[in-house]
Design an enzyme around this catalytic site. Structure first.
Site, PDB file in Angstrom:
ATOM      1  CD  GLU A 139       9.420  13.896  22.233  1.00 47.04           C
ATOM      2  OE1 GLU A 139       9.256  12.903  22.430  1.00 47.04           O
ATOM      3  OE2 GLU A 139       8.931  13.714  20.603  1.00 47.04           O
ATOM      4  CD  GLN A 158      17.588  -0.059  28.035  1.00 42.86           C
ATOM      5  OE1 GLN A 158      16.653  -0.213  28.800  1.00 42.86           O
ATOM      6  NE2 GLN A 158      18.602  -1.086  27.735  1.00 42.86           N
TER       7      GLN A 158
END
Length: 190
Positions: A139, A158
């Site tokens: 998102e 990450q």
């Protein structure tokens, strides 16, 4: 519960297929053109995943209401491209290039890359639960009053891997989680 280092991530990706495809180091330049990239691949204590060329951008063409219990794709425009322009104060969904298979005793947390955050783009990904597998639905919120560009096949977030002291009693797979083995951008459903 401790965070896992690069050696563990590498071993799990290569031997157990935890991340496919797997980049064994930080990739900062395009391998063929030498062009600078938003980095992706293995880092000291995580893995920077890439965003694919598939996007779904929110639109208000049909004056839709966003309802997580009754979500309709009328609110989205599908795009397949090397870049995605997210309109001001809008939102897009995308998917990862990498397919993940999370071990039973591991939970991940995914954090947006600072390069995008410093441009007003907020990346949200929920945790990858024990024994979840699939492509990651990502998102992306554009919090700025300007259009914002996102680059496909480059780093977007990450993933941090945390190993539990013991395996959980019931995994995501055993609970038959609704987003198990998702293949593309998966819209919300209840």
């Amino acid at each position: 519960m401790g965070i896992k280092e690069d050696n563990w991530i590498r071993k799990m990706a290569i031997e157990e297929g935890m991340i496919e495809p797997f980049a064994d180091s930080q990739v900062k330049l395009h391998p063929e053109t030498g062009e600078k990239l938003i980095s992706y691949g293995l880092s000291s204590y995580g893995y920077d995943l890439r965003i694919s060329r598939e996007f779904k951008v929110f639109t208000n063409v049909y004056n839709s209401l966003v309802d997580p219990k009754c979500f309709t794709e009328d609110a989205l425009i599908s795009i397949v491209d090397d870049v995605c322009i997210i309109p001001p104060n809008s939102f897009a969904l995308a998917r990862s290039v990498e397919y993940f298979r999370i071990p039973r005793n591991v939970l991940t947390v995914c954090i947006g890359k600072s390069t995008y955050a410093r441009c007003g783009l907020i990346v949200n990904v929920t945790p990858f639960e024990p024994e979840w597998e699939g492509y990651v639905t990502i998102e992306i919120s554009n919090t700025t009053p300007l259009p914002a560009k996102v680059y496909a096949n480059e780093g977007i977030a990450q993933v941090l891997f945390f190993e539990g002291d013991a395996a959980c009693d019931v995994s995501y797979a055993e609970r038959q989680g609704k987003y198990q083995k998702q293949q593309g951008i998966t819209i919300p459903f209840v």
